[in-house]
Design a protein around this motif. Structure first.
Motif, mmCIF file in Angstrom:
data_model
loop_
_atom_site.group_PDB
_atom_site.id
_atom_site.type_symbol
_atom_site.label_atom_id
_atom_site.label_comp_id
_atom_site.label_asym_id
_atom_site.label_seq_id
_atom_site.Cartn_x
_atom_site.Cartn_y
_atom_site.Cartn_z
ATOM 1 N N ASN A 2 53.547 38.889 44.521
ATOM 2 C CA ASN A 2 52.733 39.391 43.433
ATOM 3 C C ASN A 2 51.651 38.349 43.167
ATOM 4 O O ASN A 2 51.949 37.266 42.663
ATOM 5 N N ILE A 3 50.398 38.661 43.529
ATOM 6 C CA ILE A 3 49.329 37.659 43.602
ATOM 7 C C ILE A 3 48.211 37.971 42.624
ATOM 8 O O ILE A 3 47.782 39.122 42.498
ATOM 9 N N LEU A 4 47.725 36.926 41.949
ATOM 10 C CA LEU A 4 46.517 37.019 41.126
ATOM 11 C C LEU A 4 45.367 36.380 41.886
ATOM 12 O O LEU A 4 45.495 35.259 42.390
ATOM 13 N N ILE A 5 44.240 37.081 41.961
ATOM 14 C CA ILE A 5 43.015 36.531 42.547
ATOM 15 C C ILE A 5 41.950 36.506 41.469
ATOM 16 O O ILE A 5 41.531 37.561 40.976
ATOM 17 N N THR A 6 41.519 35.307 41.069
ATOM 18 C CA THR A 6 40.396 35.211 40.140
ATOM 19 C C THR A 6 39.099 35.295 40.949
ATOM 20 O O THR A 6 38.997 34.722 42.029
ATOM 21 N N GLY A 7 38.131 36.027 40.419
ATOM 22 C CA GLY A 7 36.893 36.215 41.171
ATOM 23 C C GLY A 7 37.068 37.150 42.355
ATOM 24 O O GLY A 7 36.293 37.100 43.313
ATOM 25 N N GLY A 8 38.044 38.023 42.278
ATOM 26 C CA GLY A 8 38.364 38.884 43.420
ATOM 27 C C GLY A 8 37.395 40.003 43.687
ATOM 28 O O GLY A 8 37.483 40.663 44.723
ATOM 29 N N LEU A 16 39.115 38.528 50.669
ATOM 30 C CA LEU A 16 40.481 38.021 50.563
ATOM 31 C C LEU A 16 41.428 39.123 50.087
ATOM 32 O O LEU A 16 42.556 39.231 50.583
ATOM 33 N N CYS A 17 40.986 39.944 49.146
ATOM 34 C CA CYS A 17 41.797 41.095 48.708
ATOM 35 C C CYS A 17 42.149 41.983 49.894
ATOM 36 O O CYS A 17 43.316 42.382 50.067
ATOM 37 N N ASP A 18 41.156 42.319 50.698
ATOM 38 C CA ASP A 18 41.393 43.173 51.876
ATOM 39 C C ASP A 18 42.467 42.566 52.777
ATOM 40 O O ASP A 18 43.384 43.265 53.228
ATOM 41 N N ALA A 19 42.344 41.269 53.036
ATOM 42 C CA ALA A 19 43.262 40.605 53.973
ATOM 43 C C ALA A 19 44.682 40.536 53.417
ATOM 44 O O ALA A 19 45.660 40.757 54.141
ATOM 45 N N LEU A 20 44.827 40.230 52.134
ATOM 46 C CA LEU A 20 46.156 40.107 51.544
ATOM 47 C C LEU A 20 46.838 41.461 51.399
ATOM 48 O O LEU A 20 48.065 41.565 51.533
ATOM 49 N N LEU A 21 46.076 42.497 51.128
ATOM 50 C CA LEU A 21 46.670 43.837 51.042
ATOM 51 C C LEU A 21 47.193 44.299 52.400
ATOM 52 O O LEU A 21 48.192 45.016 52.473
ATOM 53 N N ILE A 27 48.314 42.963 44.553
ATOM 54 C CA ILE A 27 47.183 42.154 44.130
ATOM 55 C C ILE A 27 46.696 42.567 42.743
ATOM 56 O O ILE A 27 46.492 43.757 42.478
ATOM 57 N N THR A 28 46.504 41.568 41.880
ATOM 58 C CA THR A 28 45.794 41.760 40.619
ATOM 59 C C THR A 28 44.530 40.912 40.668
ATOM 60 O O THR A 28 44.593 39.720 40.963
ATOM 61 N N VAL A 29 43.395 41.531 40.404
ATOM 62 C CA VAL A 29 42.114 40.827 40.378
ATOM 63 C C VAL A 29 41.636 40.720 38.940
ATOM 64 O O VAL A 29 41.631 41.704 38.198
ATOM 65 N N PHE A 72 53.281 36.672 38.133
ATOM 66 C CA PHE A 72 52.671 36.318 39.414
ATOM 67 C C PHE A 72 53.489 35.266 40.159
ATOM 68 O O PHE A 72 54.045 34.346 39.557
ATOM 69 N N ASP A 73 53.527 35.398 41.485
ATOM 70 C CA ASP A 73 54.161 34.405 42.351
ATOM 71 C C ASP A 73 53.166 33.337 42.793
ATOM 72 O O ASP A 73 53.550 32.212 43.102
ATOM 73 N N MET A 74 51.875 33.707 42.848
ATOM 74 C CA MET A 74 50.849 32.786 43.361
ATOM 75 C C MET A 74 49.503 33.168 42.782
ATOM 76 O O MET A 74 49.232 34.345 42.523
#
Length: 311
Positions: A2-8, A16-21, A27-29, A72-74
């Protein structure tokens, strides 16, 4: 995870969203859409494993609510002011958007017990030098407010990693190019030539020489480093060990746009205050880990031009 991306919703963050999905993460942006664009992630909004929240990282109570609910895990922290010229005009831009956002995220990770963190850093922390740059180079003397904000961020990240046992990965980017970019030399040249197809103004003497990396190669490098390094605190340079001069970028843009434009240089060895005319990366550390960019600097530039022109 369960990942948070700031500035996603930004240039690099959306890739990066595309790659992690593709790796089956959830993904939470969080993005305030000052530099990010919702159209960058429009193709993801209907997915059950993707959440977009328009929010400012400086709004502490709102961010606490997001972290409280997110579990979130990361955290991948990419949000920053990425426009060095804008930050040079007003130092509060990089204090708030580059440094303060990072500090707030670190505080939230501490409060909510999140133990894995990625930070997008930059060559701008090194300042102006003709030396070959590696992970251990110093002293670091940034000449832009953006570089200072990133370097201050790295200092606090190091302290938080040590004090609160947060496993950290930092990668330092060179100039990143590719589809979805919102500024930079290629972006500027294309827009200038669309306004005036007969003449291209180039800031400086055109001999500024830097490594450029294609955005999808960069994202692949980020994930490779995280997959293959497992120290508590990991720092790697990413990019290309080749470089491209600005005058060659100008020629490539004119060529790809099929124009017969004259290039006019404004003179001087740099484009603006805070611009570093040249730098060179030593990628031995990440190469020994097993990662190499698929495209060299010139190929990255040409591919980015073609993508920007819809080729």
């Amino acid at each position: 995870m369960n990942i948070l991306i700031t500035g996603g919703a930004g240039f690099i963050g959306s890739h990066l969203c595309d790659a992690l999905l593709k790796r089956d993460h959830h993904i939470t942006v969080v993005d305030n859409l000052v530099l990010g664009r919702k159209e960058n992630i429009a193709h993801l909004l209907s997915r059950n494993d993707f959440i977009f929240i328009e929010e400012d990282l400086l709004h502490e109570e709102a961010m606490k609510s997001i972290f409280r609910q997110g579990n979130f895990d990361m955290v991948y922290h990419l949000a920053a002011n990425s426009d060095i010229q804008k930050g040079g005009k007003d130092p509060m831009v990089d204090y708030d958007l580059t440094f303060h956002t990072t500090f707030n995220v670190l505080q939230l990770m501490k409060e909510f017990g999140i133990k894995k963190f990625f930070f997008a850093s930059t060559s701008a922390i090194y300042g102006e030098t003709r030396d070959v740059l590696n992970e251990d180079y110093g002293p670091l003397k940034p000449v832009s407010n953006y570089g200072a904000g990133k370097l201050a961020s790295e200092a606090f990240i190091s302290a938080f990693s040590s004090t609160y046992k947060i496993q950290t990965w930092i990668t330092r980017f060179p100039n990143v190019v590719g589809e979805r970019f919102t500024h930079g030399v290629i972006y500027d040249f294309i827009h200038k030539l669309r306004k005036n197809p007969t003449e291209l103004e180039v800031l400086g003497n055109g001999e500024q020489c830097k490594p450029y990396v294609y955005v999808k190669d960069l994202v692949e490098g980020i994930l490779y480093v995280i997959d293959h390094s497992n120290d508590m605190y990991n720092v790697y340079m990413l990019g290309s060990d080749t470089r491209t001069e600005v005058k060659d970028i100008a020629r490539m843009v004119i060529e790809e746009m099929a124009l017969d434009a004259v290039i006019r240089y404004t003179g001087g060895d740099r484009g603006w205050i805070g611009d570093v005319p040249e730098f060179r990366y030593d990628l031995a550390k990440v190469n020994s880990l097993g990662w190499h960019a698929a495209h060299d600097s010139d190929d990255s530039v040409r591919l980015a031009i073609q993508k920007a022109l819809g080729k």
